[in-house]
Design a protein around this motif. Structure first.
Motif, short mmCIF file in Angstrom:
data_model
loop_
_atom_site.label_atom_id
_atom_site.label_comp_id
_atom_site.label_asym_id
_atom_site.label_seq_id
_atom_site.Cartn_x
_atom_site.Cartn_y
_atom_site.Cartn_z
N LYS A 1 -28.91 -53.90 -73.77
CA LYS A 1 -28.36 -55.23 -73.98
C LYS A 1 -27.47 -55.18 -75.22
N GLU A 2 -26.89 -56.34 -75.56
CA GLU A 2 -25.93 -56.37 -76.66
C GLU A 2 -26.57 -56.00 -78.00
N LYS A 3 -27.78 -56.50 -78.27
CA LYS A 3 -28.43 -56.19 -79.54
C LYS A 3 -28.80 -54.71 -79.57
N GLU A 4 -28.60 -54.09 -80.72
CA GLU A 4 -28.80 -52.64 -80.82
C GLU A 4 -30.25 -52.21 -80.67
N ASP A 5 -31.19 -53.13 -80.90
CA ASP A 5 -32.60 -52.77 -80.76
C ASP A 5 -33.15 -53.07 -79.37
N ARG B 1 -19.07 -44.74 -85.65
CA ARG B 1 -18.51 -44.04 -84.50
C ARG B 1 -18.83 -44.74 -83.19
N SER B 2 -20.07 -45.21 -83.03
CA SER B 2 -20.46 -45.78 -81.74
C SER B 2 -21.71 -46.62 -81.91
N ARG B 3 -22.22 -47.13 -80.82
CA ARG B 3 -23.42 -47.97 -80.86
C ARG B 3 -24.60 -47.22 -81.48
N ALA C 1 -19.99 -40.65 -76.96
CA ALA C 1 -19.03 -40.70 -78.07
C ALA C 1 -18.80 -39.33 -78.71
N PHE C 2 -19.56 -38.32 -78.26
CA PHE C 2 -19.47 -37.00 -78.87
C PHE C 2 -19.23 -35.93 -77.81
N PHE C 3 -18.54 -34.88 -78.21
CA PHE C 3 -18.27 -33.75 -77.33
C PHE C 3 -18.81 -32.50 -78.02
N LYS C 4 -20.11 -32.29 -77.91
CA LYS C 4 -20.72 -31.18 -78.62
C LYS C 4 -21.90 -30.64 -77.83
N GLN C 5 -22.27 -29.44 -78.18
CA GLN C 5 -23.30 -28.73 -77.43
C GLN C 5 -24.69 -29.32 -77.63
N MET C 6 -24.99 -29.73 -78.85
CA MET C 6 -26.34 -30.19 -79.16
C MET C 6 -26.48 -31.69 -78.92
N PRO C 7 -27.65 -32.13 -78.47
CA PRO C 7 -27.89 -33.56 -78.33
C PRO C 7 -28.08 -34.22 -79.69
N ASP D 1 -20.26 -53.84 -77.97
CA ASP D 1 -20.43 -55.20 -78.49
C ASP D 1 -21.32 -55.26 -79.73
N TYR D 2 -21.59 -54.13 -80.36
CA TYR D 2 -22.44 -54.13 -81.55
C TYR D 2 -21.71 -54.75 -82.74
N ALA D 3 -22.49 -55.26 -83.69
CA ALA D 3 -21.95 -55.98 -84.83
C ALA D 3 -20.97 -55.12 -85.62
#
Length: 559
Positions: free
Chosen positions: A210-214, A531-533, A157-163, A485-487
Motif C-alpha cells: 500500500k502507499e504507506k511504507e510500513d 533511491r526508491s521506496r 531500483a537496482f541492477f546488481k548481483q546481490m539482493p 507514492d512514498y513521502a
C-alpha cells in the motif's frame, strides 16, 4: 512434504540467544539476529527473469528490470514465488547471490480469489538435478505481532548481483484476507521474494504494498504447503485445487517480539549537532536540504547534496539565516562543499588518511542512525555494502519532446510539471549549451551528456524571434505506481554512483545531506539520495575525505 517437516523438526532444536528477551533491549542483539538470518538464508534467495534458451539470452522485449524474486525451499530446486510474476511452462534464468546462473521452468500457478481470500502463489523448479541451497519454511501460526522479520530480495531500483536486506516487524497476523502484514519494505522486483523469521525460515512470499511504507503484504508459506502437490503440476489453476493433508506440526520455536528500531537506537548530542539546515533559491522558490558539519584540518565545512543546492545558499542558525559560500562541487558524486564565517558547533572530524568501515555480507543488517534537525532521527539497517548504481533514472530530462521535420528540430510536447514549462510547442531548438544541433540525432546526442541537476542553456527560435533560456534538468519521470507514492518521492539525482552503501531507512529527498552513524556512533557518511521506496543511498566517508583533500590541494596551489 514429510522431508520438509522433518528438517523443520531438526531446526527446532537450534536456539538463538535472542530468545532470552535480551534482544528486546540491545541493538547489538538485533544486529546479531539479522546477521544469523542472512547467513542461513541469503544463499537461497534468487533473482529470476524470462529466458530464451535457443538464443542463450534474456527473452526479447524483456528488460533486466523486469525480473523478479524467489526463494529455493527444497534441495531438489523448488522455488516459491508470486503468481503475478511467474507462469506455468515459462523458461526462466535463475541467478543465485554467488553469481551462478541456471535454467528453471514454471510449474503451478494459483492466482485467484476464493471466499474473500486472495491467493498469489506460483512455483518454479530448477531443471538441472542437484543439491541446491535452500531455506526451510515455518507456519504462520508461529507468527507474533512485533516479531522481527527480514526481507532478502531484488528490488527493481537496482541492477546488481546481490539482493538487498531489509528489516521489519510483523504488524498483522489476521490471515482472513490471505496475507501477512509487516513493515519490511518491498517494491517492484521484490515480488515473489522471501520474508524470513529470525531463524532464517521462510514465513511469507512478497506479494503487494500500500502507499504507506510500513504496509507490505506477504503470502503466508502455509498456502504453498497446503497446495504443494498441485503447485508441482505445470497448470494455471482457475479454481482452488485439492489441498494436501499436512502431517502433524512440530513444536513451535520460541519467538520474542522486539521494540521498533527507533526505540533502540541511541545517538550522542555531539552527533545530533552535526546536521545543519540549508536553503537556496531556485527560480522563485527556496529549496530546503540538509548538510553535515565537518571538521577537516583546522577548518569547518558543510557537505551536502550538490543537485539540491542552488543560488544564494543560506544556513539556518537559530532564528537567523546566514549566507554561506559554495567553494567546490563534485558532479560525479553529487557533493557540494560550503563554508561560512560563523562559529558553528564542532563538526565530525575527518582525517585525510581515513578509511571506510570494513563492511562485508556478514555486516548486512547493522543498525544505522541518520541525524536530523530538532534532535530527531531516522533509523534503518544496512541493506547492501559498497556497490555501484549505474546511471539510469538520473539521466537528464528536459520534459519536452522534440521532432525533426523540414530541416528543423521543433518541440512538440511539453510536460505540465516540467521545469521547461515556459517552452512552447513549435519552438525550434538551435543550440544546447552552446552546441549547434541540426538533426534529431544531434539533439539526442547532446542531451545524453547531461544528468539530473545539470543546468544548461537552450537556444530556440519562437515565431522568428531568437531566445535563450537556462534550463535545470530533472531526473527521468516515474511511472504511475503506488511504489512511487512514498513521502518526499525519489531524488532527482538518485543513481549513477560508485562504491556506495544502501540502507532501508525512509530518508526523504530533502533530508539528504544528513550524516549517518552506526549504533555505536561511528560516522559512515552522508545520505546522498533517496533511491526508491525501499532504499536510501549513503556516500561513504572516504569519498567525502577525497572531496575535501581535492579542494584543499587546489586551494593551496592557487593561494
Amino acid at each position: 512434504m514429510s522431508l520438509i517437516y522433518f528438517k523443520l523438526g531438526i531446526l527446532s532444536l537450534f536456539c538463538l540467544f535472542c530468545t532470552s528477551g535480551y534482544c528486546q533491549r540491545n541493538p547489538e542483539a538485533i544486529e546479531k539476529l539479522i546477521a544469523n538470518c542472512v547467513e542461513k538464508a541469503m544463499a537461497a534467495s534468487v533473482y529470476m527473469i524470462e529466458y530464451d534458451t535457443l538464443k542463450n539470452t534474456v527473452q526479447d522485449g524483456i528488460g533486466e528490470e523486469s525480473g523478479f524474486s524467489g526463494v529455493v525451499v527444497s534441495e531438489a530446486g523448488h522455488i516459491l514465488t508470486a503468481s503475478h510474476a511467474a507462469m506455468p511452462n515459462q523458461v526462466y534464468q535463475i541467478r543465485f547471490p554467488d553469481g551462478s546462473r541456471h535454467i528453471a521452468v514454471g510449474l503451478g500457478r494459483i492466482g485467484i480469489q476464493d471466499k474473500g481470500m486472495d491467493f498469489d502463489m506460483a512455483m518454479v523448479k530448477i531443471i538441472k538435478p542437484g543439491k541446491w541451497p535452500f531455506a526451510m519454511m515455518a507456519p504462520a501460526k508461529e507468527l507474533r505481532i512485533n516479531q522481527p522479520v527480514i526481507s532478502i530480495s531484488y528490488p527493481g531500483a537496482f541492477f546488481k548481483q546481490m539482493p538487498n536486506v531489509r528489516y521489519g516487524r510483523i504488524s498483522d497476523i489476521d490471515l482472513s484476507d490471505g496475507f501477512i502484514e509487516s513493515s519490511a519494505k518491498m517494491e517492484p522486483g521484490d515480488s515473489g521474494g522471501p520474508l524470513f523469521d529470525q531463524y532464517g525460515r521462510v514465513v511469507g512470499v512478497h506479494s503487494w504494498i500500500k502507499e504507506k511504507e510500513d504496509q507490505n503484504y506477504d503470502v503466508p508459506v502455509d498456502h504453498f504447503l497446503k497446495y504443494w502437490t498441485a503447485l508441482n503440476v505445470a497448470k494455471d489453476y482457475a479454481a482452488l485445487p485439492v489441498a494436501d493433508t499436512l502431517p502433524a506440526e512440530v513444536a513451535p520455536m520460541k519467538v520474542i517480539p522486539v521494540p521498533a528500531l527507533e526505540d533502540l537506537a541511541v545517538i550522542s548530542a555531539k552527533n545530533l549537532q552535526s546536521v545543519v539546515m540549508l536553503s537556496s533559491a531556485r527560480g522563485g522558490q527556496q529549496v530546503p536540504i540538509l548538510g553535515t558539519l565537518i571538521d577537516y584540518g583546522n577548518a569547518s565545512y558543510i557537505i551536502s547534496k550538490s543537485t539540491m543546492v542552488f543560488n544564494n545558499p543560506l544556513l539556518k542558525i537559530g532564528d537567523r539565516n546566514v549566507a554561506v559560500q559554495v567553494v567546490k562541487r563534485d558532479r560525479e558524486n553529487d557533493l557540494v562543499l560550503l563554508k561560512n564565517n560563523e562559529r558553528l558547533y564542532r563538526g565530525i572530524k575527518i582525517k585525510p588518511e581515513v578509511k571506510n568501515p570494513e563492511l562485508k555480507i556478514k555486516d548486512l543488517g547493522k543498525i544505522l542512525v541518520t541525524a536530523l534537525p530538532k534532535d530527531s532521527t531516522k533509523v534503518g539497517v544496512l541493506s547492501a555494502v559498497y556497490t555501484d548504481i549505474p546511471l539510469v533514472s538520473s539521466m537528464g530530462y528536459l520534459g519536452a519532446a522534440a521532432q525533426y521535420a523540414d530541416g528543423k528540430i521543433t518541440l512538440n510536447r511539453i510536460g505540465k510539471e516540467s521545469t521547461a514549462a515556459y517552452l512552447k510547442p513549435k519552438d525550434q531548438v538551435t543550440k544546447i549549451n552552446g552546441v549547434t544541433v541540426h538533426t534529431a540525432s544531434d539533439y539526442d546526442k547532446e542531451f545524453a551528456k547531461y544528468i539530473a541537476g545539470d543546468s544548461i542553456s537552450l537556444d530556440i527560435v519562437r515565431e522568428g524571434n531568437p531566445m535563450q533560456f537556462n534550463v535545470y534538468l530533472e531526473g527521468q519521470p516515474t511511472v504511475r505506481h503506488v511504489s512511487f507514492d512514498y513521502a518526499g518521492g525519489r531524488s532527482d539525482r538518485s543513481d549513477g554512483f560508485k562504491n556506495i552503501l544502501i540502507q532501508d531507512a525512509a530518508v526523504k529527498a530533502d533530508e539528504c545531506g544528513s550524516p549517518v552513524f552506526n549504533s555505536t556512533g561511528d560516522f559512515y557518511g552522508i545520505n546522498i539520495s533517496r533511491r526508491s521506496r525501499t532504499s536510501s543511498i549513503i556516500m561513504p566517508i572516504v569519498t567525502l575525505a577525497e572531496f575535501l583533500k581535492t579542494y584543499i590541494k587546489h586551494k593551496n596551489i592557487f593561494r
